[in-house]
Enzyme design. Structure first.
Site, PDB file in Angstrom:
ATOM      1  N   LYS A  44      78.092 -61.018  37.200  1.00 24.32           N
ATOM      2  CA  LYS A  44      78.216 -62.380  36.675  1.00 24.32           C
ATOM      3  C   LYS A  44      76.855 -63.075  36.679  1.00 24.32           C
ATOM      4  O   LYS A  44      76.014 -62.770  37.529  1.00 24.32           O
ATOM      5  CB  LYS A  44      79.177 -63.199  37.553  1.00 24.32           C
ATOM      6  CG  LYS A  44      80.643 -62.871  37.378  1.00 24.32           C
ATOM      7  CD  LYS A  44      81.507 -63.800  38.210  1.00 24.32           C
ATOM      8  CE  LYS A  44      82.973 -63.430  38.103  1.00 24.32           C
ATOM      9  NZ  LYS A  44      83.533 -63.594  36.746  1.00 24.32           N
ATOM     10  N   ARG A  89      93.151 -57.839  37.757  1.00 24.41           N
ATOM     11  CA  ARG A  89      94.346 -57.155  37.226  1.00 24.41           C
ATOM     12  C   ARG A  89      94.479 -55.746  37.775  1.00 24.41           C
ATOM     13  O   ARG A  89      95.561 -55.207  37.883  1.00 24.41           O
ATOM     14  CB  ARG A  89      94.289 -57.179  35.697  1.00 24.41           C
ATOM     15  CG  ARG A  89      93.143 -56.421  35.110  1.00 24.41           C
ATOM     16  CD  ARG A  89      92.841 -56.815  33.677  1.00 24.41           C
ATOM     17  NE  ARG A  89      92.119 -58.090  33.607  1.00 24.41           N
ATOM     18  CZ  ARG A  89      91.749 -58.672  32.472  1.00 24.41           C
ATOM     19  NH1 ARG A  89      92.052 -58.121  31.316  1.00 24.41           N
ATOM     20  NH2 ARG A  89      91.100 -59.814  32.491  1.00 24.41           N
TER      21      ARG A  89
HETATM   22  N1  BES Z   1      87.741 -64.297  38.838  1.00 26.05           N
HETATM   23  C1  BES Z   1      87.413 -64.215  37.459  1.00 26.05           C
HETATM   24  C2  BES Z   1      88.053 -65.330  36.632  1.00 26.05           C
HETATM   25  C3  BES Z   1      87.586 -66.742  36.880  1.00 26.05           C
HETATM   26  C4  BES Z   1      86.616 -67.303  36.064  1.00 26.05           C
HETATM   27  C5  BES Z   1      88.161 -67.528  37.859  1.00 26.05           C
HETATM   28  C6  BES Z   1      86.190 -68.612  36.262  1.00 26.05           C
HETATM   29  C7  BES Z   1      87.756 -68.821  38.080  1.00 26.05           C
HETATM   30  C8  BES Z   1      86.775 -69.376  37.275  1.00 26.05           C
HETATM   31  C9  BES Z   1      87.897 -62.898  36.873  1.00 26.05           C
HETATM   32  O1  BES Z   1      87.865 -61.810  37.736  1.00 26.05           O
HETATM   33  C10 BES Z   1      87.013 -62.558  35.724  1.00 26.05           C
HETATM   34  O2  BES Z   1      85.872 -62.300  35.963  1.00 26.05           O
HETATM   35  N2  BES Z   1      87.557 -62.561  34.521  1.00 26.05           N
HETATM   36  C11 BES Z   1      86.824 -62.232  33.346  1.00 26.05           C
HETATM   37  C12 BES Z   1      87.641 -61.241  32.566  1.00 26.05           C
HETATM   38  C13 BES Z   1      86.884 -60.595  31.460  1.00 26.05           C
HETATM   39  C14 BES Z   1      85.801 -59.710  32.002  1.00 26.05           C
HETATM   40  C15 BES Z   1      87.854 -59.785  30.641  1.00 26.05           C
HETATM   41  C16 BES Z   1      86.623 -63.526  32.559  1.00 26.05           C
HETATM   42  O3  BES Z   1      87.505 -64.389  32.553  1.00 26.05           O
HETATM   43  O4  BES Z   1      85.551 -63.673  31.981  1.00 26.05           O
HETATM   44 MN    MN Z   2      86.006 -60.824  37.723  1.00 23.56          MN
END
Ligand code: BES
Ligand code: MN
Ligand code: ZN
Length: 499
Positions: free
Chosen positions: A276, A350
């Site tokens: 990230k 997931r």
């Molecule tokens: N934990 C994150 C989602 C999240 C984002 C929670 C912002 C709280 C605030 C999750 O694991 C994630 O990284 N999701 C990705 C999925 C994508 C890679 C398909 C996302 O939402 O960008």
């Molecule tokens: Mn994630």
């Protein structure tokens, strides 16, 4: 803090601050129970039209040389037929914050006529919840923290026949407030103080204190269950994964009705090798907010003796980066036997939930399953910070969740889950892939989990937007909100009432 129910006649001299609520178009007849001096002051404010009772309006004044009360706060309820529980929570929060500015240590909330749509017990529960949640702060790591100023909150009644309902509501609201605070605390702990092992210990502590059974599986036990998907996510971290099972059987007569609650328990989400950006990483200590909600809800359900069977499950691990990390392109197995193509290591939640949900259905025989997870940034884009997204295969479970949410004041909104969306998760070389494109990604994330539920009634709550607040508002404090605890409690309670 103490929340109590007191009789108007025994409450003279009690509390330094009074909150006196009024409906719009103030009826001065209704305040004839106030002392003459105070009644005169209120009448004056109304006459000069400084205070109209419009919803959310506050007018406070100090009483010179008086000890109790020192402060009077008039609070506008708005129109009687438009009042609801959430408005009561928010107005109460606003009035408490005003009291705190005036240095209040003890508050008396004066009675008013409730509209027919609001029961006394619900009123008292809402006030107790809002009071505790408004008074919350997470300051354990501050060296110069000050003690919370507010020490007691008294709900005043006039009619004796309302005492029992008010007390019942206060007990329920106090417990729900307390366990929403537990969820906030767990969420706010930084990842170096909230490892999978510590999260599991917190669940065990909650089980001992509130009377439910907790089992914790270590890495080799998780491996024996075949949870390759869950284990892949945690394998880069030096903090080993833990699988937590919380069991509460409050309805022995109906043993095959079991509600499963599955919480996402990523104690830190770096994104893995699909790392990230720096700016979005600090908040990822809260990627276990779903697990926190399940631990809080199990605690409330058990402490209040809800007559339902509920099993909570948390697959806790850290999505970290090292030479042991799982990679984009890896194909991994799962407890359900399906193979998964990992296209993005940041779509890790997931993968852990797939094994957790499958375990709940297969090994704990849950008849319905609700998972709660900070799953997608897209949920935040779609619905903002006020509303939790639902993805579900069951109209009836959805409608039960909507009813529970209307009692808690937590907003939910169902997204479509048409067959066509499943196309987006088709893999060319494995049974399924863990991420589609950017399109509809809250829905596809949910549907990925659904493919591990064995077609049991299932609902997925995406709390990525609602579990974390970037500023204070009403009874919500900046950072972890504890969302889900109260809605999941009401869901379990409603299932007990229909059986
Ligand atoms: N934990 C994150 C989602 C999240 C984002 C929670 C912002 C709280 C605030 C999750 O694991 C994630 O990284 N999701 C990705 C999925 C994508 C890679 C398909 C996302 O939402 O960008
Ligand atoms: Mn994630
Ligand atoms: Zn995550």
């Amino acid at each position: 803090m103490d929340i109590r129910v007191v009789n108007l006649r025994d409450s003279d001299g009690l509390s330094d601050t009074r909150i006196i609520p009024f409906y719009e178009g103030i009826d001065l007849e209704e305040i004839s129970f106030l002392e003459d001096s105070i009644e005169a002051m209120v009448s004056h404010l109304v006459r000069v039209e400084k205070f109209t009772g419009k919803y959310g309006q506050l007018e406070s004044f100090r009483i010179p040389r008086e000890k109790n009360p020192k402060n009077i706060i008039l609070a506008g309820l708005g129109k009687e037929d438009e009042l609801d529980l959430e408005k009561i929570r928010r107005l109460n929060a606003k009035a408490i914050k005003e009291s705190q500015k005036l240095g209040a240590k003890s508050i008396k909330l004066y009675p008013f006529n409730l509209p027919a749509s609001i029961e006394l017990v619900d009123f008292a529960r809402a006030v107790a919840e809002s009071t505790l949640l408004t008074n919350y702060s997470f300051d354990k790591y501050k060296s110069d923290r000050k003690d919370s100023t507010l020490r007691e909150f008294n709900i005043v009644y006039i009619e004796y026949d309302s005492v029992e309902s008010l007390n019942e509501g206060v007990v329920e609201g106090t417990i729900l407030g307390e366990f929403t605070i537990l969820a906030r605390n767990l969420t706010n702990e930084p990842a170096n103080h909230m490892t999978p092992q510590i999260l599991a210990e917190e669940a065990q502590k909650a089980g001992i204190q509130n009377g439910f059974d907790v089992e914790v599986l270590d890495e080799s036990e998780i491996e024996n269950l075949g949870m390759e998907s869950f284990l892949s996510v945690g394998q880069a971290s030096d903090n080993p994964p833990r699988f937590v099972i919380m069991r509460y059987f409050g309805n022995e007569k109906n043993k095959d009705e079991i509600l499963g609650l599955v919480g996402k328990g990523i104690t830190f989400d770096s994104g893995g090798l699909c790392i990230k950006p720096a700016g979005s990483m600090p908040e990822m200590k809260s990627d276990m907010a779903g697990a926190a909600a399940v631990i809080g809800a199990m605690s409330a359900i058990s402490k209040l003796g809800v007559k339902a069977n509920v099993v909570g499950v948390v697959a806790a691990c850290e999505n970290s980066i090292s030479g042991h990390a799982y990679r984009p392109g890896d194909i991994i197995g799962s407890m359900a036997g399906k193979t998964i193509e990992v296209v993005n290591t940041d779509a890790e939640g997931r993968l852990t939930l797939a094994d957790a949900v499958y375990y709940a259905v297969e090994k704990e025989n849950v008849s319905r399953v609700v998972d709660i997870a900070t799953l997608t940034g897209a949920a935040l884009v779609a619905l903002g910070t006020t509303t939790t997204a639902i993805v579900s295969n069951s109209d009836s479970l959805c409608s039960d969740i909507e009813k529970a949410a209307s009692l808690s004041g937590e907003k939910v909104w169902r997204l479509p889950a048409f067959e066509e969306y499943k196309e987006l998760l088709k893999s060319e070389i494995a049974d399924i892939k863990n991420s589609g494109s950017r399109n509809a990604s809250t829905i596809t994330a949910g549907l990925f989990i659904e493919s591990f539920t064995g077609s049991k009634p299932w609902a997925h709550l995406d709390i990525a937007g609602t579990s974390w607040a970037d500023k204070d508002s009403d009874y919500i404090k900046k950072d972890g909100t504890g969302v889900g605890v109260r809605t999941l409690y009401h869901l379990a309670k409603a299932s007990a009432e229909t059986e």
